[in-house]
Motif scaffolding. Sequence first.
Motif, PDB file in Angstrom:
ATOM      1  N   ASP A 161      37.062 -38.991   0.642  1.00  0.00           N
ATOM      2  CA  ASP A 161      38.230 -39.833   0.891  1.00  0.00           C
ATOM      3  C   ASP A 161      39.418 -39.203   0.172  1.00  0.00           C
ATOM      4  O   ASP A 161      39.504 -39.228  -1.058  1.00  0.00           O
ATOM      5  CB  ASP A 161      37.986 -41.255   0.382  1.00  0.00           C
ATOM      6  CG  ASP A 161      39.133 -42.198   0.720  1.00  0.00           C
ATOM      7  OD1 ASP A 161      40.198 -41.715   1.143  1.00  0.00           O
ATOM      8  OD2 ASP A 161      38.959 -43.422   0.553  1.00  0.00           O
ATOM      9  N   LEU A 162      40.322 -38.612   0.939  1.00  0.00           N
ATOM     10  CA  LEU A 162      41.449 -37.906   0.337  1.00  0.00           C
ATOM     11  C   LEU A 162      42.412 -38.841  -0.385  1.00  0.00           C
ATOM     12  O   LEU A 162      43.251 -38.380  -1.172  1.00  0.00           O
ATOM     13  CB  LEU A 162      42.201 -37.107   1.403  1.00  0.00           C
ATOM     14  CG  LEU A 162      41.406 -36.001   2.102  1.00  0.00           C
ATOM     15  CD1 LEU A 162      42.264 -35.318   3.153  1.00  0.00           C
ATOM     16  CD2 LEU A 162      40.890 -34.978   1.096  1.00  0.00           C
ATOM     17  N   ASN A 163      42.311 -40.137  -0.136  1.00  0.00           N
ATOM     18  CA  ASN A 163      43.210 -41.107  -0.767  1.00  0.00           C
ATOM     19  C   ASN A 163      42.595 -41.790  -1.984  1.00  0.00           C
ATOM     20  O   ASN A 163      43.230 -42.650  -2.594  1.00  0.00           O
ATOM     21  CB  ASN A 163      43.623 -42.176   0.255  1.00  0.00           C
ATOM     22  CG  ASN A 163      44.372 -41.580   1.431  1.00  0.00           C
ATOM     23  OD1 ASN A 163      45.300 -40.800   1.242  1.00  0.00           O
ATOM     24  ND2 ASN A 163      43.953 -41.930   2.642  1.00  0.00           N
ATOM     25  N   ASP A 164      41.379 -41.403  -2.315  1.00  0.00           N
ATOM     26  CA  ASP A 164      40.672 -42.032  -3.439  1.00  0.00           C
ATOM     27  C   ASP A 164      40.826 -41.148  -4.678  1.00  0.00           C
ATOM     28  O   ASP A 164      40.276 -40.055  -4.744  1.00  0.00           O
ATOM     29  CB  ASP A 164      39.192 -42.203  -3.081  1.00  0.00           C
ATOM     30  CG  ASP A 164      38.424 -43.004  -4.133  1.00  0.00           C
ATOM     31  OD1 ASP A 164      38.945 -43.162  -5.251  1.00  0.00           O
ATOM     32  OD2 ASP A 164      37.303 -43.450  -3.830  1.00  0.00           O
ATOM     33  N   GLU A 165      41.583 -41.644  -5.655  1.00  0.00           N
ATOM     34  CA  GLU A 165      41.838 -40.857  -6.852  1.00  0.00           C
ATOM     35  C   GLU A 165      40.563 -40.558  -7.629  1.00  0.00           C
ATOM     36  O   GLU A 165      40.481 -39.555  -8.346  1.00  0.00           O
ATOM     37  CB  GLU A 165      42.835 -41.585  -7.753  1.00  0.00           C
ATOM     38  CG  GLU A 165      44.236 -41.681  -7.154  1.00  0.00           C
ATOM     39  CD  GLU A 165      45.212 -42.341  -8.106  1.00  0.00           C
ATOM     40  OE1 GLU A 165      44.824 -42.663  -9.241  1.00  0.00           O
ATOM     41  OE2 GLU A 165      46.385 -42.524  -7.708  1.00  0.00           O
ATOM     42  N   GLU A 167      37.933 -39.484  -6.491  1.00  0.00           N
ATOM     43  CA  GLU A 167      37.266 -38.334  -5.887  1.00  0.00           C
ATOM     44  C   GLU A 167      38.051 -37.052  -6.099  1.00  0.00           C
ATOM     45  O   GLU A 167      37.844 -36.059  -5.393  1.00  0.00           O
ATOM     46  CB  GLU A 167      37.045 -38.579  -4.392  1.00  0.00           C
ATOM     47  CG  GLU A 167      36.102 -39.742  -4.102  1.00  0.00           C
ATOM     48  CD  GLU A 167      35.511 -39.680  -2.710  1.00  0.00           C
ATOM     49  OE1 GLU A 167      35.792 -38.724  -1.979  1.00  0.00           O
ATOM     50  OE2 GLU A 167      34.742 -40.589  -2.382  1.00  0.00           O
ATOM     51  N   ARG A 242      43.261 -31.924   5.328  1.00  0.00           N
ATOM     52  CA  ARG A 242      43.493 -33.080   6.205  1.00  0.00           C
ATOM     53  C   ARG A 242      42.889 -32.852   7.586  1.00  0.00           C
ATOM     54  O   ARG A 242      42.393 -33.792   8.221  1.00  0.00           O
ATOM     55  CB  ARG A 242      44.992 -33.371   6.299  1.00  0.00           C
ATOM     56  CG  ARG A 242      45.559 -33.985   5.020  1.00  0.00           C
ATOM     57  CD  ARG A 242      46.997 -34.430   5.191  1.00  0.00           C
ATOM     58  NE  ARG A 242      47.905 -33.305   5.258  1.00  0.00           N
ATOM     59  CZ  ARG A 242      48.427 -32.696   4.195  1.00  0.00           C
ATOM     60  NH1 ARG A 242      48.115 -33.111   2.981  1.00  0.00           N
ATOM     61  NH2 ARG A 242      49.258 -31.681   4.335  1.00  0.00           N
ATOM     62  N   ASP A 246      39.926 -35.435   7.820  1.00  0.00           N
ATOM     63  CA  ASP A 246      40.425 -36.583   8.583  1.00  0.00           C
ATOM     64  C   ASP A 246      40.861 -36.259  10.006  1.00  0.00           C
ATOM     65  O   ASP A 246      41.288 -37.157  10.742  1.00  0.00           O
ATOM     66  CB  ASP A 246      41.613 -37.221   7.840  1.00  0.00           C
ATOM     67  CG  ASP A 246      41.192 -37.844   6.517  1.00  0.00           C
ATOM     68  OD1 ASP A 246      40.024 -38.269   6.424  1.00  0.00           O
ATOM     69  OD2 ASP A 246      42.010 -37.895   5.579  1.00  0.00           O
TER      70      ASP A 246
END
Length: 410
Positions: A161-165, A167, A242, A246
């Motif tokens: 998850d690119l939006n999960d800090e 990770e 990305r 995604d």
Amino acid sequence: MDISIKDFMLKQPNYPEVAESDKYYIILANRLAKLLTNSRLLINEPEQVRKDVILAAVGYFQDVVADAGVWRSFCSVCKEYYGSPLPLYPIPDDYIESELNEVDLRFVVWYVLEMSREERGLLSPFDPAVERTAKLFFTVLDAAYDDAPVPVELQMALDVDLNDESEAQRIYDLSYWLFWDCWFLRPAAREAMRRAQAEARRIIKENPREEDARPLLAELNRNVMVESVTGPLALPIGEWLRLIVDGVMPRREAEATPATPHKYYSALLRATGGKEIAFFSSYDNLEAFLSDEMGWGHSAEGHLPSLREADNFVILANRAKGILIAPDVAQYLAHPDNPLYNAATAAAEAHTLVTTPGRVPLDLLRYAFTHGMLPDARLPHDNDNASGSLLHANWDFLARLYLGPYSRPD
């Protein structure tokens, strides 16, 4: 020629740990190595280049088996940009996207070989040795395709998850592997890596204690990885991320069209009677035009003294940016107002505008191709000099491949 465990594992995201599936693919890589050696294909290539070709072919195979996303992402962008999942090659009727295809292997073999060379643009994608090597590899890989184990280590992007800090470390690890070690992105980042290696040597020399050098080298790696473009599409690692994670297409920057044009744009159009481009045989002619017609006034040193020894200048107007001035290119550009154009010279040399970084500004390269000003330009191996030639049909992709950061908008 043998592919050692280390040769293979250096291309894997789980290096140095050897997974069970890695053992299978190491054996497969050595089968390809033995076949390549016995066939005497690519015999004149350095051993390391032949290893790179084999490891890239196996990397492509692993990627397709695992649906890891690197190859699929490349094909998706090509389809979006160029209307085909693969540049350079006609797509055969039996082509299946995201699965094993012989023509994909042809591209991979050509790409690795081409990126290994100091002088680019000389190896044809249709070179018989490229075709025979791909066919040889495909025979083995196609037979293994249904039973090959899934290399789960290459599926590291599937649940990121690119939006999960939280990770952040996983994202960094994936970015690091993609930029520095991935079978597909690494060949096109050779120049960035050379610069990084030179800087690393300087850091080590100035900081002989390992504990002092280590954080500086880590920072260098991060900076190079973030700031450089990589892969055959010259995308930053963030855009590759990305894409792979995604499925987000890289944004193609549209040319801004300001309501009020740049003052130099307006000045050039006034000086040329409304034309966006002008040509000058010598620096003195260019200087006189800038001083008198463009209204820059006279300068004792000259307005562009670093270009004094050059000739065959082109000035191109851009409504948003003003003007650009390029030396030593007018001889390649066919235009009714250009007496400097030389068709024979263009046929022999104009491909260097696409294959040599920094040879010409990107805006001028795009303008020349989109306005039909390079009718005689062709690659040295391209026998078709019509508008449908390999260079003309693929100039945007080839510019990205060969020019790297120079193919990006300012």
